[in-house]
Design a protein around this motif. Structure first.
Motif, mmCIF file in Angstrom:
data_model
loop_
_atom_site.group_PDB
_atom_site.id
_atom_site.type_symbol
_atom_site.label_atom_id
_atom_site.label_comp_id
_atom_site.label_asym_id
_atom_site.label_seq_id
_atom_site.Cartn_x
_atom_site.Cartn_y
_atom_site.Cartn_z
ATOM 1 N N ASP A 1 -11.047 2.207 -5.866
ATOM 2 C CA ASP A 1 -9.795 2.057 -6.637
ATOM 3 C C ASP A 1 -8.884 3.479 -6.637
ATOM 4 O OD1 ASP A 1 -11.370 3.370 -8.466
ATOM 5 O OD2 ASP A 1 -10.847 2.239 -10.108
ATOM 6 N N LYS B 1 -0.721 -6.035 5.564
ATOM 7 C CA LYS B 1 -1.157 -7.065 4.996
ATOM 8 C C LYS B 1 -1.667 -6.714 3.650
ATOM 9 C CE LYS B 1 -2.855 -8.730 9.499
ATOM 10 N NZ LYS B 1 -4.213 -9.378 10.137
ATOM 11 N N CYS B 2 -2.234 -5.721 3.319
ATOM 12 C CA CYS B 2 -2.944 -5.390 2.005
ATOM 13 C C CYS B 2 -2.231 -4.569 1.110
ATOM 14 C CB CYS B 2 -4.257 -4.937 2.300
ATOM 15 S SG CYS B 2 -5.386 -5.908 3.054
ATOM 16 N N SER C 1 -2.907 -3.598 -2.637
ATOM 17 C CA SER C 1 -3.075 -4.986 -3.480
ATOM 18 C C SER C 1 -4.196 -5.469 -3.829
ATOM 19 C CB SER C 1 -2.153 -5.919 -2.759
ATOM 20 O OG SER C 1 -2.988 -6.527 -1.611
ATOM 21 N N HIS C 2 -4.384 -6.113 -4.832
ATOM 22 C CA HIS C 2 -5.632 -6.962 -5.174
ATOM 23 C C HIS C 2 -6.510 -7.449 -3.939
ATOM 24 C CE1 HIS C 2 -4.990 -6.137 -9.345
ATOM 25 N NE2 HIS C 2 -3.699 -6.336 -9.226
ATOM 26 N N SER C 3 -5.948 -8.012 -3.169
ATOM 27 C CA SER C 3 -6.523 -8.838 -1.915
ATOM 28 C C SER C 3 -7.391 -7.925 -1.077
ATOM 29 C CB SER C 3 -5.392 -9.717 -1.077
ATOM 30 O OG SER C 3 -4.589 -8.455 -0.522
ATOM 31 N N CYS C 4 -7.410 -6.564 -1.067
ATOM 32 C CA CYS C 4 -7.991 -5.670 -0.410
ATOM 33 C C CYS C 4 -8.524 -4.699 -1.233
ATOM 34 C CB CYS C 4 -7.213 -5.193 0.787
ATOM 35 S SG CYS C 4 -6.464 -6.244 1.930
ATOM 36 N N SER D 1 -7.828 -3.491 -5.157
ATOM 37 C CA SER D 1 -6.642 -2.655 -5.470
ATOM 38 C C SER D 1 -6.965 -1.362 -5.784
ATOM 39 C CB SER D 1 -6.188 -3.533 -6.931
ATOM 40 O OG SER D 1 -7.284 -3.522 -7.796
ATOM 41 N N SER E 1 7.121 -8.464 -3.277
ATOM 42 C CA SER E 1 6.010 -9.302 -2.765
ATOM 43 C C SER E 1 5.096 -8.627 -1.916
ATOM 44 C CB SER E 1 6.403 -10.416 -2.184
ATOM 45 O OG SER E 1 7.278 -11.021 -3.381
ATOM 46 N N LEU E 2 3.639 -9.141 -1.673
ATOM 47 C CA LEU E 2 2.932 -8.577 -0.815
ATOM 48 C C LEU E 2 3.494 -8.934 0.844
ATOM 49 C CD1 LEU E 2 -0.179 -7.395 -0.469
ATOM 50 C CD2 LEU E 2 -0.879 -9.829 -0.193
ATOM 51 N N GLU F 1 1.320 -3.636 -1.548
ATOM 52 C CA GLU F 1 2.564 -4.196 -2.186
ATOM 53 C C GLU F 1 3.215 -2.893 -2.535
ATOM 54 O OE1 GLU F 1 1.047 -5.399 -6.118
ATOM 55 O OE2 GLU F 1 -0.055 -3.601 -6.427
#
Length: 350
Positions: free
Chosen positions: A105, A135-136, A182-185, A187, A156-157, A138
């Protein structure tokens, strides 16, 4: 006593000198690991490596005042390697200080690039930028109008544009953007630095002074508000005192408005003074007058009854004639015997 105190201070100084420096590391743009430490007058050698790999010496040192204070260590496949434990080691002579770091992080991306702003045919202002990782990532946009306070907006992402609806042509818009994973990869708590500002409107002037920090701006606004309230109150009180105690100033500032009067006598005097208005009410025309009289027939005499007949006419006649000016009472007018008798009114015996 002084000897003991001296020995205690020496021991404390040695303890502080032997305390290992604290190393702090971040992953920069998923390209290399940047580590910084406090040299404390000692020139250390730096070694680092992720779990499962051997330690290797720093490729690029950060030097200040001739001492190594940091390192930029390139690493491969940091998108996945950053989830492993990172080991760092500072060496100086026979001493070595080792630390473990979790960098999942602590990823800081580079600021977005190629920022542009454009007013499109839909009358909206569009702000666009480019970020290598799409992709990842924000983003967060901030803008201000005419150098006022910043307004923040979350994006948005994966989106790399922002719209301001119906901007004012007479205002100046300044926009910036920053990015983070972002959280998807996995955060990250680290945001990138703000991008270079782009300006639109008001002829794209760039001569505005830099905005002060928010805390300093808030403090200055509060101070000026108090000063303005105090000055305004003092001015109002002084004005009231001047109006109450100085008649001349009160008359100048607040002149007396005369009260209109509606006395009939004033109206009559005004009418008398206007001769033209009085003449306008006099009649300027004449009418023909008509006199109405009643006539009766005259009976015939006894002596002439056998020889003659009387033509008598009994009518009601109306005679109209033009008016004549009324006679002056001082002049002697014609007598009643001279009154005109129309021919129809005379009785002629036959």
């Amino acid at each position: 006593m002084s000897t003991r105190l001296f020995l205690i201070l020496c021991l404390v100084g040695i303890d502080f000198a032997e305390k290992p420096p604290d190393v702090k590391c971040k992953v920069i743009n998923l390209e290399y690991v940047k580590c910084l430490w406090n040299a404390s007058g000692v020139n250390y050698s730096f070694y680092s490596g992720f779990h499962g790999k051997p330690l290797r010496e720093c490729d690029s040192y950060i030097v200040e005042s001739g001492l190594n204070v940091g390192c930029k260590q390139p690493e491969d496949k940091l998108e996945t390697v950053r989830f492993n434990t990172c080991y760092t080691e500072l060496r100086q002579g026979n001493q070595a200080y080792r630390q473990n770091h979790q960098l999942k992080d602590k990823v800081k991306l580079n600021p977005p690039s190629n920022c542009t702003v454009q007013l499109r045919s839909d009358a909206n202002l569009w702000f666009k930028w480019r970020q290598i990782f799409t992709k990842c990532v924000e983003s967060e946009v901030r803008y201000r109008v005419n150098n006022h306070n910043w307004e923040l907006s979350k994006i948005s992402l994966g989106v790399q544009e922002y719209c301001i609806n119906f901007p004012s042509n007479s205002s100046r818009y300044e926009l910036q953007v920053r990015s983070a994973l972002s959280h998807s990869c996995g955060s990250s708590e680290e945001w990138s630095e703000w991008s270079e500002p782009v300006v639109w409107g008001a002829h794209n002037k760039t001569g505005f002074p830099p905005a002060p920090p928010p805390d300093k701006l808030r403090y200055s606004v509060d101070v000026w508000s108090v000063v303005l309230f105090c000055v305004g109150g003092a001015t109002l009180i002084l004005l009231i005192v001047l109006l109450l105690h100085h008649e001349r100033i009160r008359i100048i500032l607040i002149p007396v408005v005369p009260k209109p009067s509606l006395v009939p006598r004033d109206l009559e005097e005004w009418l008398d003074s206007s001769k033209g208005l009085k003449e306008a009410f006099k009649t300027s025309y004449t009418e023909r007058t008509c006199s109405v009289r009643e006539y009766c027939s005259v009976p015939p005499s006894d002596t002439d009854s056998s020889d003659s007949s009387i033509l008598s006419v009994s009518t009601n006649q109306t005679v109209c004639y033009n008016p004549v000016p009324s006679p002056d009472p001082n002049d002697s007018g014609p007598s009643s015997s001279d009154e005109f008798v129309p021919p129809e009114e005379q009785h002629v015996p036959v």
